[in-house]
Design a protein around this motif. Structure first.
Motif, mmCIF file in Angstrom:
data_model
loop_
_atom_site.group_PDB
_atom_site.id
_atom_site.type_symbol
_atom_site.label_atom_id
_atom_site.label_comp_id
_atom_site.label_asym_id
_atom_site.label_seq_id
_atom_site.Cartn_x
_atom_site.Cartn_y
_atom_site.Cartn_z
ATOM 1 N N LEU A 395 0.816 -1.208 0.000
ATOM 2 C CA LEU A 395 0.000 0.000 0.000
ATOM 3 C C LEU A 395 0.854 1.265 0.000
ATOM 4 O O LEU A 395 0.456 2.290 -0.540
ATOM 5 C CB LEU A 395 -0.925 -0.015 1.225
ATOM 6 N N PHE A 396 2.046 1.187 0.620
ATOM 7 C CA PHE A 396 2.887 2.370 0.756
ATOM 8 C C PHE A 396 3.873 2.505 -0.403
ATOM 9 O O PHE A 396 4.820 3.277 -0.336
ATOM 10 C CB PHE A 396 3.626 2.314 2.091
ATOM 11 N N PHE A 397 3.620 1.733 -1.444
ATOM 12 C CA PHE A 397 4.441 1.779 -2.645
ATOM 13 C C PHE A 397 4.299 3.129 -3.356
ATOM 14 O O PHE A 397 3.237 3.747 -3.368
ATOM 15 C CB PHE A 397 3.995 0.650 -3.581
ATOM 16 N N SER A 398 5.392 3.611 -3.968
ATOM 17 C CA SER A 398 5.339 4.818 -4.806
ATOM 18 C C SER A 398 6.329 4.643 -5.952
ATOM 19 O O SER A 398 7.319 3.910 -5.845
ATOM 20 C CB SER A 398 5.692 6.070 -3.989
ATOM 21 N N GLY A 420 8.337 0.026 0.121
ATOM 22 C CA GLY A 420 7.733 0.056 1.440
ATOM 23 C C GLY A 420 7.442 -1.346 1.953
ATOM 24 O O GLY A 420 7.841 -2.357 1.363
ATOM 25 N N ASP A 421 6.714 -1.425 3.056
ATOM 26 C CA ASP A 421 6.341 -2.711 3.641
ATOM 27 C C ASP A 421 4.934 -3.104 3.190
ATOM 28 O O ASP A 421 4.113 -2.264 2.831
ATOM 29 C CB ASP A 421 6.372 -2.624 5.173
ATOM 30 N N GLN A 422 4.662 -4.378 3.250
ATOM 31 C CA GLN A 422 3.320 -4.856 2.951
ATOM 32 C C GLN A 422 2.365 -4.471 4.085
ATOM 33 O O GLN A 422 2.736 -4.517 5.257
ATOM 34 C CB GLN A 422 3.315 -6.367 2.763
ATOM 35 N N ALA A 423 1.155 -4.093 3.703
ATOM 36 C CA ALA A 423 0.145 -3.686 4.684
ATOM 37 C C ALA A 423 -0.932 -4.760 4.768
ATOM 38 O O ALA A 423 -1.351 -5.325 3.756
ATOM 39 C CB ALA A 423 -0.484 -2.354 4.286
ATOM 40 N N THR A 424 -1.373 -5.040 5.982
ATOM 41 C CA THR A 424 -2.474 -5.982 6.191
ATOM 42 C C THR A 424 -3.728 -5.222 6.592
ATOM 43 O O THR A 424 -3.666 -4.139 7.176
ATOM 44 C CB THR A 424 -2.129 -7.004 7.292
ATOM 45 N N THR A 488 -0.700 -1.290 8.907
ATOM 46 C CA THR A 488 -2.032 -1.828 8.640
ATOM 47 C C THR A 488 -2.857 -0.797 7.884
ATOM 48 O O THR A 488 -2.429 0.341 7.678
ATOM 49 C CB THR A 488 -2.752 -2.214 9.937
ATOM 50 N N VAL A 489 -4.049 -1.214 7.530
ATOM 51 C CA VAL A 489 -4.953 -0.318 6.810
ATOM 52 C C VAL A 489 -6.386 -0.631 7.215
ATOM 53 O O VAL A 489 -6.743 -1.797 7.400
ATOM 54 C CB VAL A 489 -4.769 -0.455 5.281
#
Length: 886
Positions: A395-398, A420-424, A488-489
Motif C-alpha cells: 500500500l505504501f508503494f510509490s 515500502g512494507d506490505q500492509a495488512t 495496517t490499513v
C-alpha cells in the motif's frame, strides 16, 4: 453642530473631515471655531485637549442594538480622549467597516468641566425585503436563486448589487450566453420602512458560438487532429455543399488533364472540409472553463505524439460578429522525442524484466508521457506497475519516473521505486445499510481483516455490492485509511439503500387476446423472519433472499400462477444459490364445468436448482445444475397446442446444466464487462431403453415421456465509447435436438421468434419466446403463416445497441438507445443458414423504477418482407418488461 462623513468619501480623509466639515470661515489666527452653545464655549482645533468621556448616545438607528454599536466604536465612558484626535477618527473607521450605514458622524453634545458628552449619528442602510427575477424561464429563475443566494434582511449595498450581477453573468456565461444583460433596480418597500425590493431584469440574447478556431504554428500534426483533441470547445457547424462548386470542378478537370489522378481525392476531401462541418453530439458554445481544459488537452495530444516540449505561445479570443467569436491559438511544437533507455531503481520484489513487460515501453518508441503514466499508475485496459504492488499488499508503494538524460531527440528514463512494507487489513467497516443485514454485505466483501491489502479486491467488492441491487451503484464509496505506524490499513465502504422490490403490472398481446400480468418480486427477502410479527415492514427483509409471485390471465379461458424462492448463500458460508419454484397453468375453451364440450389443458411444473460460484478459470464463472418436472394434461383440448387427438398426459423430466461468466460492472446500466454462457437441457433417452417401434405409435404414446436435448449459447459485451455512451453487442443461439429419428423432434420446448416476447404463453408447452423488433409477435417462426404454431428447432439472433443515459439515479434510471438487430429461426438443422436473417433497426427508451423493474418502449422497423405475411414487418412499437426484449 453635527460633524459627519458620507459613504462616497474615502476613509483616508475621515480625519480631515472631522476638523473641517463645520468650518464657517478662516481668519488670521489660523483656527476654526465651532459654536456649541453658551455652556460649552469654544473648541480650538489647532490645540487638542484631553477630555474624559462623560456619556455616549446613539441616534438614527431603528434595527440595531445601541450598546453593541458603542462597543464596536471603541469609545467607552470614563476613558480619556483627545479632542480633536485619533480616537474619534478610529471610531468612525470601525463603524464604517461594519458596512451597515449610509452615513456615520460623531458630534459633541456638551462639555462640563473636563467631561465631554458625545453623540454618534448613524443612518442605517436599507435592508432587502424581497426580489424578483424577470425575463427568463422558471428553470433559469430557480437556478439563479440558488446562485445569488439573496436572503431577506441582507444589507443592500453597491457591492451586493455588483456581486449579484457578476454571479448572474457567470451563470449565463457557462451556458454560452455571453451577451446576457442584467439590470438591477432598487425600489423602496412601501410596506416596510428601510426596506427595499430588487427587481432583476435579464435579457439573455442569443448564445455566442465559436465561429473558427485558428491553430497557428503547427507543422507536423494536422489541424483537424488538434481541433478534435479539444473535447468541448468546437467550431459551429455548417453545410454549404454547393458554394464555390465551380472551383472544385475546375480543380478536378485540371487534375485529369495533368494526369494527377490521386490528387482528385485530395481536392474532394479539402472541399468537403471547407464546406461541410457537422456538429451533432457537441455544441459550439464558448465556456471559459472548458476552453482552459481543452488547451491542456491540445498540449496533451502533442505530448502523446512525442512532442514533449510543445506549448501554447499565446492565444486570443475576439468577436467576429455579435453572436460569434473566433479563437487564435499559436503553438510551438518543439522537437519530437523518443524513449531510449529505461532503468529501474529500488525494486526488489519484481525483476526489471517483469516490470518492463508490464510497462510495455521499448527503446525507440515515441515519447508518450500519458502512456508512461497510465502503465505506471492506473491502466483500465490491463495490468500496470502499481497494480502489481498494490494487489500484493504494498500500500505504501510509490513510483517516480525521472528523465535523467536527453540526447538529441532521445530520452533516458530512471524509474525510481519505493516499495515500502506490505500492509495488512486491520478493520473493515460498512456504513449506510439501514435495511440489509450486515451478514449479507460481509459475505460479499473481498477484503477481510488479516489479509494483505489488495486494490483489485476493493474494486471487486464494489462490483459485488452493486450486483446485489440493494444499493445505489452510483453512490458506493470506499475510504482507505492507512496506518503507517503499524503497517495496517482500515477500509470503510459506504452504501446507500435503494428499493429492490418490484411489482409487475402489464398487458401483453398473444393469440388475439390481451393477457394481464400481476407480479411481485421481493429481492431482499428474509425467510427466517417470516413468522416474526415485528419484521413485517411491510415484509420481512434484509437477508438477501428472493421471493417471487406471479399471476396471469386473460379471463375465464386462461389462468396461471407461479411462486419461486432463491437463497443465494445456502448454508450461509459459500455462494451456492439454491432455488425452487412451482407453477400451475390452466387453459380452457371457456365452456362451464360439466359441459361435454368443455376442453382444458393443465400444466404443473416444479424445478429445483443449485448454482455455484467457481474459482477456475476465475471467480466470475458460475455453474448451475437443476432438474425440472412438468406434467401436461390435455382433456378434449386442441385449440392452441395440438398434440395427438387433444387428450392425454405428457411428462417432461429434464436435467439442466449451465456454465456462464458474468463480469458486468453494474446490473442496470453496465458500462463494461461481459455476460456469456452456454447451457444444456436434456431428458433421459427413454426410447433407447425399449424395443418399441415408434413409427407406428400414436402421438399420445410417442410423447408420453418427452425426450430431447436443448443447447443454448448467449454472449453479451458492453464497452464504453465515450463517457457514459455505451455499445452493447449481443448474440444468441439455440438448438433443439432429438435422440430417436423415429420420434423426431418433440413439439414441446420449441423456439418462437419475433416481436416483443410478451405473448404470455411461454410456459404453455415449454416454448421460448425470442423477441426481434420490427416484426410482429412470433411472425419469424416456421409455419406461422400456415397457423400451425409448430415452432422452430434452431434460431440465431444478433444485436447492436448504442445506449446513452438521461438519469442514473437508482430511483429512476433512464437511458435511450438506437439499435440494429437481425435473426431467424428454422424448422430443422438441415435448413439452418446462419446469415440468412431478417434485419431491423430503430430506437427506444428504458426506464428502471425499483417498484416495477426495467420497462421499455421501442420503435423498430423490419427491413425484410416475411413470405406469406405482408404486414409482419415495417414500423412496429414494442413494449418490454424486465429485459424481455434484450
Amino acid at each position: 453642530m453635527q460633524i459627519y462623513t458620507t459613504e462616497k468619501y474615502k476613509l483616508k480623509i475621515v480625519f480631515l473631515l472631522l476638523f473641517f466639515a463645520t468650518i464657517i470661515g478662516q481668519n488670521n489666527k489660523g483656527f476654526a471655531q465651532v459654536n456649541l452653545g453658551d455652556n460649552i464655549g469654544e473648541l480650538d482645533y489647532s490645540k487638542p485637549k484631553k477630555y474624559e468621556i462623560g456619556g455616549i448616545k446613539v441616534e438614527g438607528i431603528e434595527y440595531l442594538d445601541e450598546k453593541a454599536l458603542i462597543m464596536i466604536s471603541g469609545l467607552q465612558i470614563g476613558n480619556e480622549i483627545n479632542v480633536p484626535g485619533d480616537d474619534i477618527s478610529s471610531s468612525l473607521k470601525k463603524l464604517w467597516k461594519q458596512n451597515l450605514f449610509e452615513n456615520v458622524a460623531i458630534a459633541v453634545e456638551k462639555i462640563e468641566n473636563n467631561r465631554i458628552f458625545l453623540v454618534i449619528y448613524l443612518q442605517e442602510r436599507a435592508r432587502l425585503t424581497g426580489f424578483s427575477i424577470n425575463g427568463v424561464k422558471k428553470g433559469d429563475v430557480d437556478n439563479i436563486r440558488d446562485k445569488i443566494q439573496l436572503v431577506s434582511g441582507d444589507v443592500v449595498t453597491e457591492n451586493l448589487m455588483i456581486r449579484t450581477k457578476q454571479k448572474i453573468h457567470k451563470y449565463f456565461n457557462e451556458k454560452g450566453f455571453l451577451n446576457a444583460e442584467v439590470e438591477i433596480d432598487k425600489k423602496p418597500d412601501p410596506k416596510k420602512p428601510n426596506g427595499v425590493i430588487l427587481n432583476i431584469d435579464i435579457t439573455k440574447h442569443s448564445k455566442v458560438r465559436i465561429g473558427k478556431i485558428n491553430i497557428i504554428g503547427n507543422e507536423d500534426i494536422n489541424t483537424d487532429k488538434l481541433k478534435a483533441s479539444m473535447k468541448e470547445t468546437k467550431e459551429v457547424g455548417y453545410i454549404y455543399p454547393l458554394y464555390d462548386m465551380e472551383k472544385l470542378v475546375w480543380d478536378i478537370v485540371k487534375d485529369v488533364a495533368t494526369l494527377q489522378l490521386p490528387k482528385i481525392q485530395e481536392d474532394a476531401v479539402q472541399y468537403y472540409q471547407e464546406h461541410v462541418r457537422l456538429r451533432i453530439f457537441k455544441s459550439s458554445k464558448y465556456i471559459e472553463k472548458n476552453y482552459i481544459d481543452d488547451k491542456a488537452n491540445l498540449i496533451a495530444k502533442y505530448n502523446k505524439m512525442g512532442y514533449r516540449d510543445a506549448k501554447i505561445v499565446e492565444d486570443s479570443i475576439y468577436r467576429s460578429d455579435k453572436n460569434k467569436i473566433d479563437i487564435d491559438i499559436n503553438v510551438d511544437e518543439g522537437e519530437k522525442y523518443y524513449f531510449r533507455n529505461v532503468n529501474w531503481v529500488g525494486n526488489t520484489v519484481y525483476s526489471d524484466i517483469d516490470l518492463s513487460n508490464v510497462l510495455q515501453i521499448r527503446k525507440g518508441d515515441i515519447y508518450n508521457r500519458e502512456l508512461l503514466e497510465t502503465n505506471l499508475q492506473f491502466n483500465q485496459n490491463g495490468p500496470d506497475v502499481s497494480s502489481l504492488y498494490l494487489d500484493n499488499g504494498y500500500l505504501f508503494f510509490s513510483v517516480d519516473p525521472v528523465e535523467v538524460n536527453v540526447i538529441n531527440d532521445s530520452i533516458d528514463l530512471e524509474i525510481r521505486i519505493r516499495e515500502g512494507d506490505q500492509a495488512t487489513v486491520k478493520n473493515v467497516r460498512v456504513i449506510g445499510n439501514t435495511r440489509t443485514n450486515d451478514h449479507v454485505i460481509i459475505r460479499e466483501l473481498r477484503t477481510r481483516p488479516g489479509q494483505l491489502f489488495s486494490r483489485s479486491a476493493i474494486i471487486r467488492t464494489q462490483r459485488e455490492l452493486a450486483q446485489l441491487s440493494y444499493f445505489d451503484p452510483e453512490k458506493l464509496g470506499v475510504d482507505v485509511q492507512p496506518n503507517p505506524l503499524d503497517g495496517t490499513v482500515d477500509i470503510e465502504y459506504t452504501v446507500e439503500e435503494t428499493s429492490s422490490d418490484q411489482i409487475e403490472l402489464s398487458g401483453g398481446w398473444g393469440y388475439g387476446r390481451i393477457i394481464g400480468t400481476l407480479g411481485l418480486s421481493f429481492n431482499n427477502f428474509s425467510l427466517r423472519n417470516f413468522f416474526k410479527k415485528d419484521a413485517w415492514k411491510p415484509i420481512p427483509s434484509g437477508d438477501g433472499q428472493k421471493l417471487s409471485l406471479r399471476f396471469q390471465t386473460y379471463g375465464a379461458g386462461y389462468m396461471s400462477y407461479s411462486v419461486s424462492f432463491t437463497e443465494p448463500w445456502l448454508g450461509g458460508k459459500k455462494p451456492n444459490a439454491f432455488s425452487v419454484s412451482y407453477y400451475h397453468s390452466l387453459y380452457s375453451n371457456q365452456f362451464p364445468k360439466g359441459d361435454p364440450r368443455r376442453g382444458t389443458f393443465k400444466i404443473d411444473g416444479f424445478t429445483v436448482g443449485l448454482g455455484k460460484r467457481l474459482t477456475w478459470p476465475d471467480d466470475f464463472f458460475q455453474l448451475y445444475q437443476g432438474v425440472k418436472l412438468q406434467r401436461y394434461k390435455l382433456d378434449n383440448y386442441a385449440t392452441i397446442f395440438s398434440v395427438g387427438d387433444g387428450d392425454g398426459v405428457y411428462h417432461n423430466f429434464a436435467y439442466n446444466i449451465a456454465f456462464s461468466r458474468n463480469s458486468l460492472d453494474a446490473p442496470i446500466y453496465p458500462r463494461s464487462g461481459s455476460d456469456v454462457g452456454i447451457s444444456l437441457e436434456l431428458t433421459p433417452p427413454y426410447s433407447a431403453f425399449n424395443d418399441r417401434d415408434y413409427r407406428d405409435l400414436s402421438e399420445n404414446e410417442k410423447y408420453k415421456w418427452v425426450e430431447y436435448h436443448k443447447w443454448k449459447i448467449r454472449a453479451n459485451w458492453y464497452s464504453s465509447v465515450i463517457g457514459d455512451l455505451v455499445l452493447s453487442t449481443r448474440a444468441k443461439f439455440g438448438f433443439l435436438g432429438h435422440y430417436n429419428s423415429q420420434i423426431g423432434t418433440t413439439p414441446f420446448e420449441r423456439f418462437y421468434l419475433g416481436g416483443d416476447g410478451l405473448s404470455g404463453y411461454n410456459n404453455m408447452d415449454g416454448r421460448e419466446l425470442i423477441s426481434l423488433r420490427g416484426y410482429g409477435n412470433e411472425t419469424l417462426t416456421p409455419g406461422y403463416h400456415y397457423n400451425t404454431n409448430l415452432g422452430g428447432t434452431i434460431y440465431d439472433k444478433f444485436t447492436l445497441e448504442l445506449r446513452y443515459p438521461v438519469s442514473l439515479n437508482p430511483s429512476a434510471t433512464i437511458y435511450f438507445m438506437g439499435f440494429l438487430e437481425a435473426g431467424n429461426s428454422w424448422l430443422a438443422f438441415e435448413d439452418f443458414k446462419p446469415f440468412q436473417v431478417y434485419k431491423a433497426g430503430g430506437f427506444g427508451v428504458r426506464v428502471f423504477l425499483p417498484m416495477f423493474g426495467l420497462l421499455g418502449l421501442d420503435w423498430g422497423y423490419g427491413f425484410d418482407e416475411v413470405p406469406g405475411l405482408p404486414n409482419a414487418n415495417g414500423g412496429q412499437f414494442h413494449f418490454s418488461i424486465n429485459q424481455s426484449i434484450d
